[in-house]
Write an enzyme that holds these catalytic residues in place. Structure first.
Site, mmCIF file in Angstrom:
data_model
loop_
_atom_site.group_PDB
_atom_site.id
_atom_site.type_symbol
_atom_site.label_atom_id
_atom_site.label_comp_id
_atom_site.label_asym_id
_atom_site.label_seq_id
_atom_site.Cartn_x
_atom_site.Cartn_y
_atom_site.Cartn_z
ATOM 1 C CG HIS A 217 -8.188 5.689 11.578
ATOM 2 N ND1 HIS A 217 -9.206 5.594 10.671
ATOM 3 C CD2 HIS A 217 -8.773 5.797 12.796
ATOM 4 C CE1 HIS A 217 -10.372 5.637 11.316
ATOM 5 N NE2 HIS A 217 -10.137 5.759 12.604
ATOM 6 C CG ASP B 41 -3.465 8.903 1.615
ATOM 7 O OD1 ASP B 41 -4.539 8.414 1.206
ATOM 8 O OD2 ASP B 41 -3.352 10.110 1.918
ATOM 9 C CB CYS C 239 14.269 -3.782 21.968
ATOM 10 S SG CYS C 239 12.749 -3.760 20.998
ATOM 11 C CB THR D 9 -15.720 9.238 5.396
ATOM 12 O OG1 THR D 9 -15.731 8.188 6.376
ATOM 13 C CG2 THR D 9 -16.566 10.401 5.888
ATOM 14 N NE ARG E 64 -3.497 -0.023 2.810
ATOM 15 C CZ ARG E 64 -4.093 0.113 3.997
ATOM 16 N NH1 ARG E 64 -4.047 -0.874 4.871
ATOM 17 N NH2 ARG E 64 -4.723 1.223 4.318
ATOM 18 C CG ASN F 41 -19.850 9.424 -0.279
ATOM 19 O OD1 ASN F 41 -20.001 8.667 -1.241
ATOM 20 N ND2 ASN F 41 -19.373 9.020 0.878
ATOM 21 C CB CYS G 218 13.263 -2.438 17.249
ATOM 22 S SG CYS G 218 13.704 -1.189 18.468
HETATM 23 C C1 BV8 Z 1 -11.259 2.086 18.990
HETATM 24 C C2 BV8 Z 1 -5.916 2.229 9.651
HETATM 25 C C3 BV8 Z 1 -11.260 1.939 21.350
HETATM 26 C C4 BV8 Z 1 -5.502 0.824 9.298
HETATM 27 C C5 BV8 Z 1 -8.323 2.073 10.082
HETATM 28 C C6 BV8 Z 1 -17.785 1.991 18.828
HETATM 29 C C7 BV8 Z 1 -16.868 2.708 19.567
HETATM 30 C C8 BV8 Z 1 -15.529 2.392 19.535
HETATM 31 C C9 BV8 Z 1 -15.070 1.332 18.734
HETATM 32 C C10 BV8 Z 1 -15.979 0.635 17.981
HETATM 33 C C11 BV8 Z 1 -17.332 0.946 18.022
HETATM 34 N N1 BV8 Z 1 -17.979 0.092 17.208
HETATM 35 C C12 BV8 Z 1 -17.066 -0.752 16.624
HETATM 36 C C13 BV8 Z 1 -15.858 -0.454 17.095
HETATM 37 C C14 BV8 Z 1 -14.636 -1.153 16.735
HETATM 38 C C15 BV8 Z 1 -13.976 -0.554 15.491
HETATM 39 C C16 BV8 Z 1 -14.937 -0.212 14.392
HETATM 40 O O1 BV8 Z 1 -15.289 0.941 14.206
HETATM 41 N N2 BV8 Z 1 -15.345 -1.210 13.620
HETATM 42 C C17 BV8 Z 1 -16.232 -0.931 12.501
HETATM 43 C C18 BV8 Z 1 -15.823 -1.800 11.325
HETATM 44 C C19 BV8 Z 1 -17.647 -1.168 12.952
HETATM 45 N N3 BV8 Z 1 -13.215 0.633 15.868
HETATM 46 C C20 BV8 Z 1 -11.962 0.475 16.344
HETATM 47 O O2 BV8 Z 1 -11.459 -0.609 16.591
HETATM 48 C C21 BV8 Z 1 -11.163 1.741 16.598
HETATM 49 N N4 BV8 Z 1 -10.588 1.684 17.911
HETATM 50 O O3 BV8 Z 1 -12.386 2.390 18.922
HETATM 51 O O4 BV8 Z 1 -10.513 2.085 20.173
HETATM 52 C C22 BV8 Z 1 -11.202 0.458 21.618
HETATM 53 C C23 BV8 Z 1 -10.027 -0.041 22.120
HETATM 54 C C24 BV8 Z 1 -9.976 -1.421 22.402
HETATM 55 C C25 BV8 Z 1 -11.086 -2.254 22.154
HETATM 56 C C26 BV8 Z 1 -12.259 -1.706 21.586
HETATM 57 C C27 BV8 Z 1 -12.317 -0.343 21.312
HETATM 58 C C28 BV8 Z 1 -10.004 1.866 15.620
HETATM 59 C C29 BV8 Z 1 -10.504 2.007 14.204
HETATM 60 C C30 BV8 Z 1 -9.319 2.348 13.272
HETATM 61 C C31 BV8 Z 1 -9.145 1.234 12.260
HETATM 62 N N5 BV8 Z 1 -8.093 1.603 11.282
HETATM 63 N N6 BV8 Z 1 -7.316 2.457 9.263
HETATM 64 C C32 BV8 Z 1 -5.402 0.611 7.813
HETATM 65 O O5 BV8 Z 1 -5.687 1.541 7.025
HETATM 66 O O6 BV8 Z 1 -4.996 -0.507 7.419
HETATM 67 S S1 BV8 Z 1 -9.919 2.308 9.554
HETATM 68 C C33 BV8 Z 1 -9.958 2.210 7.819
HETATM 69 O O7 BV8 Z 1 -11.282 1.899 7.456
HETATM 70 C C34 BV8 Z 1 -9.696 3.534 7.135
HETATM 71 O O8 BV8 Z 1 -8.754 4.303 7.809
HETATM 72 C C35 BV8 Z 1 -11.026 4.233 7.092
HETATM 73 O O9 BV8 Z 1 -11.172 5.130 8.143
HETATM 74 C C36 BV8 Z 1 -12.003 3.125 7.396
HETATM 75 C C37 BV8 Z 1 -13.022 2.997 6.357
HETATM 76 O O10 BV8 Z 1 -12.330 2.722 5.110
HETATM 77 P P1 BV8 Z 1 -13.126 2.856 3.682
HETATM 78 O O11 BV8 Z 1 -14.388 2.089 3.761
HETATM 79 O O12 BV8 Z 1 -12.262 2.668 2.517
HETATM 80 O O13 BV8 Z 1 -13.385 4.302 3.636
HETATM 81 P P2 BV8 Z 1 -14.665 4.900 4.007
HETATM 82 O O14 BV8 Z 1 -15.438 4.217 5.063
HETATM 83 O O15 BV8 Z 1 -14.182 6.212 4.343
HETATM 84 O O16 BV8 Z 1 -15.586 4.701 2.635
HETATM 85 C C38 BV8 Z 1 -15.151 5.198 1.366
HETATM 86 C C39 BV8 Z 1 -16.200 6.249 1.010
HETATM 87 O O17 BV8 Z 1 -15.732 7.019 -0.065
HETATM 88 C C40 BV8 Z 1 -17.521 5.619 0.578
HETATM 89 O O18 BV8 Z 1 -18.601 6.239 1.249
HETATM 90 C C41 BV8 Z 1 -17.569 5.921 -0.932
HETATM 91 O O19 BV8 Z 1 -18.897 6.125 -1.374
HETATM 92 C C42 BV8 Z 1 -16.794 7.192 -0.997
HETATM 93 N N7 BV8 Z 1 -16.158 7.507 -2.273
HETATM 94 C C43 BV8 Z 1 -15.669 6.649 -3.203
HETATM 95 N N8 BV8 Z 1 -15.130 7.356 -4.243
HETATM 96 C C44 BV8 Z 1 -15.268 8.666 -3.930
HETATM 97 C C45 BV8 Z 1 -15.916 8.773 -2.693
HETATM 98 N N9 BV8 Z 1 -16.206 9.947 -2.120
HETATM 99 C C46 BV8 Z 1 -15.853 11.068 -2.798
HETATM 100 N N10 BV8 Z 1 -15.221 11.053 -3.995
HETATM 101 C C47 BV8 Z 1 -14.920 9.884 -4.587
HETATM 102 N N11 BV8 Z 1 -14.292 9.879 -5.788
HETATM 103 ZN ZN ZN Z 2 12.175 -1.792 20.132
#
Ligand code: BV8
Ligand code: ZN
Length: 254
Positions: free
Chosen positions: A121, A106, A161, A199, A72, A224, A158
């Site tokens: 993120h 990115d 370590c 998003t 990526r 969007n 690392c």
């Molecule tokens: C956390 C980095 C506390 C990695 C990513 C409630 C509260 C808290 C947590 C949760 C909750 N419910 C569920 C959870 C757990 C989880 C979560 O949200 N799960 C989801 C699937 C339900 N959340 C977490 O785990 C978060 N941590 O809350 O910490 C905690 C601690 C311990 C235990 C529990 C909780 C951490 C979440 C971060 C994950 N990391 N990215 C990597 O990239 O590899 S998230 C990743 O997916 C992206 O960064 C992005 O944010 C996300 C979505 O990706 P996409 O689907 O591609 O993008 P997006 O959704 O933005 O959709 C694309 C959009 O673009 C579409 O709408 C499309 O129509 C549109 N589009 C397309 N083309 C265009 C366009 N728009 C405009 N112009 C265009 N041309």
């Molecule tokens: Zn280290």
């Protein structure tokens, strides 16, 4: 793209004292970077990103997960910011105050000229040790390996370590970086307009940003191709961000 939706958003943008721009993977789509939910290709086709973007996946198979992130990072390295990134960077000098919050890992906003980008993120440019968290510097020569889809690359070790280095991103199940989280949520509570761009609002707690702004009396404009609506002060300009944003800036600021 509906001209009325653009016309409705113009006064909101022209009168805003503090604009929050909140972006997801869709803003990078027109740079050729697949969104998180786009089907993965090649070696990755049989994997679900939700399974790869977790600490458990990295512990289970660090080479596979590291290779996915290097692939990526390589894709991003070879592409350019698109007109949406450029318009967002230009908007900074058109409004009194702008806070840019991205869910993307990115560096396309930075390469388009945006400053102080809040990465909720994390990002691919700041790997760190998976144990002692020491920052790791990429070895420039790595690009000679050209991490195509069919390579399996072991994470570097690392220097302090000797444990495996991990990508500087926030995995599912991990907490968001405290400072970024606080800055983003404070800005959402202070702004008068959120431009929510590319998003789907699926991932929590990032997806709360527009809701916090609405609760504080701000308006939210989604840009969007899919309609994203649920509140009277939310509006949608349906279409690709790289087409809509330049028009929005031209019609609002000349
Ligand atoms: C956390 C980095 C506390 C990695 C990513 C409630 C509260 C808290 C947590 C949760 C909750 N419910 C569920 C959870 C757990 C989880 C979560 O949200 N799960 C989801 C699937 C339900 N959340 C977490 O785990 C978060 N941590 O809350 O910490 C905690 C601690 C311990 C235990 C529990 C909780 C951490 C979440 C971060 C994950 N990391 N990215 C990597 O990239 O590899 S998230 C990743 O997916 C992206 O960064 C992005 O944010 C996300 C979505 O990706 P996409 O689907 O591609 O993008 P997006 O959704 O933005 O959709 C694309 C959009 O673009 C579409 O709408 C499309 O129509 C549109 N589009 C397309 N083309 C265009 C366009 N728009 C405009 N112009 C265009 N041309
Ligand atoms: Zn280290």
């Amino acid at each position: 793209m509906n001209q009325d939706d653009i016309a409705y958003s113009l006064p909101l943008l022209k009168q805003a004292e503090h604009v929050v721009v909140f972006t997801g993977a869709g803003v990078s789509a027109e740079s050729g970077i697949p969104t998180f939910r786009d089907a993965l290709t090649g070696l990755w086709a049989k994997h679900d990103p939700m399974d790869l973007a977790t600490p458990e996946a990295f512990a289970r198979d660090p080479d596979l997960v590291w290779s996915w992130y290097e692939w990526r990072r390589w894709q991003i390295h070879r592409t350019q910011p698109n007109r949406a990134h450029n318009a967002i960077a230009q908007l900074e000098s058109r409004v009194p105050r702008l806070t840019l919050i991205t869910q993307n890992v990115d560096d396309l906003h930075e390469r388009a000229g945006s400053s102080n980008v809040i990465h909720l993120h994390g990002d691919l440019q700041s790997p760190r040790c998976s144990v002692c968290a020491a920052p790791h510097r990429f070895d420039a020569e790595l690009w000679l390996e050209n991490p195509q889809e069919n390579r399996s690359i072991s994470p570097p070790r690392c220097l302090r370590c000797n444990n495996p280095v991990r990508p500087g991103v926030v995995w599912f199940g991990e907490s968001l970086p405290e400072r970024a989280f606080q800055q983003a949520f404070d800005a959402a509570g202070d702004c008068d307009l959120v431009l929510s761009i590319g998003t789907s609002g699926v991932v929590q707690p990032a997806a709360l940003i527009p809701d916090i702004a609405l609760k504080n009396g701000a308006s939210v404009v989604h840009i969007n191709p899919q309609p994203v609506l649920s509140h009277p002060r939310e509006s949608s300009i349906q279409g690709p961000a790289a087409e809509i944003l330049p028009i929005l800036l031209r019609d609002a600021f000349g």
